[in-house]
Design an enzyme around this catalytic site. Structure first.
Site, mmCIF file in Angstrom:
data_model
loop_
_atom_site.group_PDB
_atom_site.id
_atom_site.type_symbol
_atom_site.label_atom_id
_atom_site.label_comp_id
_atom_site.label_asym_id
_atom_site.label_seq_id
_atom_site.Cartn_x
_atom_site.Cartn_y
_atom_site.Cartn_z
ATOM 1 C CE LYS A 105 -11.391 -6.699 -21.177
ATOM 2 N NZ LYS A 105 -10.428 -7.214 -20.193
ATOM 3 C CG PHE A 106 -7.310 2.586 -23.103
ATOM 4 C CD1 PHE A 106 -7.396 3.663 -22.230
ATOM 5 C CD2 PHE A 106 -6.147 1.830 -23.117
ATOM 6 C CE1 PHE A 106 -6.341 3.971 -21.376
ATOM 7 C CE2 PHE A 106 -5.081 2.144 -22.276
ATOM 8 C CZ PHE A 106 -5.182 3.219 -21.410
#
Lengths: 255, 255
Positions: free
Chosen positions: B91-92
Site C-alpha cells: 500500500k505505497f
C-alpha cells in the site's frame, strides 16, 4: 489570532506534543529534517551535522538498504545528544489489524523507538484504533493534506480527518498539511515540501518556502532535499531554522 | 455482461495480469491468500500447505519479525513449485520520490521479487510515475475502495482512481475494491475482506462471503484470517477456492 508556542503548551495535551514544543522553544527551531537517504552511515553523518538545528528528525526507515537495529540505537543517541524527537514517516495506510503488526512487529519495530508516526485517514477510524492498541506513548499525526500535485485530499476529506482527530485527542497530536486546517490550537501542523530554491521534482512534489509555509499555518516545517542535497547541510539547516523561526516570530508580532 | 477469464485474456494487456489469468484458468482458482503472519517459518509452512489452491499469494513482508532475504528466495521457490504469483501488499502511499526508494531499496527490495504491488491514489498520479520508474515488470493495483468501516473512498475518489488507471494502462492491472468499479474488462478486481464465517474484527474490517464477493465483481478474492486461523488451512483454502470459482462459473452461466 496566532498563539505563541508558549501559549500552545497550555492547550496541547499529548506528552510528545508538549515535549516537541518545549524543544522548539529551547532551540528556537521549528525545523524538521527529512533524512531521505538510503545508507546508514550517510544518514548518521547527516543527522550529526544537522542535529543542533532541528526539533524533529523525520525518517523513512524502510529506504535504508543496510538497516540494522544498531541504526535506531545510534539515532536515539543523536536525538538525546542534540535534543530532538524522531518521527517515522511510515504513512500507515492499512486496516487496523495490519497496521498494528506493521507498527510493532517486523524488522523495524517502530513502536519501540519512534516518538511520532503518521497515518492516512482514507482507511477510516479503524487505523487509529489499531495503532493505538500497540503504541508506546507515540503521538499520531494524521495526513490531512499532501504536497503532491493532483492529490485527493479535498475539502470533505480534510473535514473527515479533522473529525477523526477530534475523536482521538489522547493519541492524535496534529496533521500533515499544506496549510492550517483547523483553528483548534491543540493540534500541531506539520508542513512538508519546504524548499527555498526549487519549485518541483517532476514526480509531483510542489515546494513552498519556509516563510510561506509558516504564514500558511505551519508549526513545524519539514525540509528534505533542501538540506541533504546541500553542499553544506549544517549551514543550510541553520538557515532554514532561522528563516522559519523568524517567520514565526514575525507572525506573532503582526497580530 | 460478464466475460469469461478466457475472453478477458484478449483485452488484458499487462503481462503479469495475463500470467495471473492463465494461472486462474490452469488451477481453476481465483483465490488469493493473504498470509499475515509474523514468523518466516510459519509463513513458509502455511504457503506450502495452501500453495496448490491459490493463484496469488499476498504478503505483508514488513510484519515478518525474523525477515531475511532467504525468505523471499523460499517464497519464490514455492511460487514456482505451486504455480502462483506474489503480490506485496505494501500500500505505497507517499510521493513519487519516496515510493521509488521504498519499492526498490531498503531491506526488502520489493521490486526484485514481487509480481504485483499496490498503491493508494490519495497521493495523486506522481505515485504511479515514481513506482513505474523503478519497476521490473511488476503490475500495479490501485486501491479504489477499502473493506474498512468508515473509509473515505467515496464516489469522486473512486472516479479519480479510475482516471489514474486509464492514464497508466501499461502499468496498472486493476483495483483493490469491494465491488466492480468499472465496466472496463481490461482491469482486474481484487476484493479483500472475504471470509465465510465472520462479520468483522472490531478494528474496522467488514467481511463478505466468497460468492457475495464474486457476485459483486471480484475477479480474485482475497482471504486472510479465514484461512490462516483455520485448524486446517489446506482444506479451508480448497473450500474457498471451490466456492469462489463455482460462484464465477455460476455467474457466467446466469448470463
Amino acid at each position: 489570532m496566532v498563539k505563541s508556542f508558549s501559549d500552545r503548551l497550555k492547550c496541547v495535551s499529548h506528552p510528545k506534543a508538549q515535549e516537541l514544543i518545549n524543544i522548539i522553544l529551547r532551540k528556537k527551531s521549528n525545523l524538521c529534517f527529512s533524512a531521505d537517504v538510503t545508507e546508514s552511515q550517510k544518514l548518521l553523518e547527516l543527522v550529526d551535522k544537522v542535529g543542533p538545528h532541528i526539533c524533529l528528525l523525520k525518517t523513512h526507515i524502510d529506504i535504508v538498504s543496510d538497516f540494522t537495529p544498531d541504526l535506531v540505537t545510534e539515532l536515539r543517541k543523536l536525538a538525546k545528544k542534540y535534543d530532538f524527537l524522531i518521527f517515522e514517516d511510515r504513512k500507515f495506510a492499512d486496516l487496523g489489524n495490519t497496521v498494528q503488526k506493521q507498527f510493532s512487529e517486523g524488522i523495524y519495530k517502530i513502536s519501540s523507538w519512534a516518538d511520532f508516526i503518521n497515518a492516512h485517514v482514507v482507511v477510516g477510524p479503524g487505523i487509529i484504533t489499531g495503532l493505538k492498541n500497540v503504541a508506546h506513548n507515540q503521538g499520531l499525526i494524521l495526513i490531512a493534506q499532501m504536497s503532491a500535485a493532483g492529490n485527493l485530499c479535498h475539502q470533505a476529506y480534510i473535514k473527515e480527518a479533522l473529525m477523526m482527530a477530534e475523536d482521538n485527542r489522547s493519541f492524535v497530536c496534529g496533521f500533515i498539511c499544506t496549510e492550517s486546517v483547523t483553528s483548534d490550537e491543540s493540534f500541531l501542523n506539520f508542513v512538508p515540501g519546504v524548499n527555498f530554491s526549487s519549485s518541483g521534482d517532476g514526480l509531483g512534489q510542489q515546494f513552498v518556502s519556509p516563510s510561506q509555509a509558516v504564514q500558511k499555518g505551519a508549526d513545524v516545517i519539514i525540509v528534505g532535499r533542501g538540506i541533504y542535497q546541500s553542499s553544506n547541510p549544517a549551514a543550510t539547516a541553520k538557515e532554514y531554522k532561522e528563516l522559519a523561526y523568524t517567520a514565526y516570530l514575525n507572525l506573532l508580532e503582526s497580530e
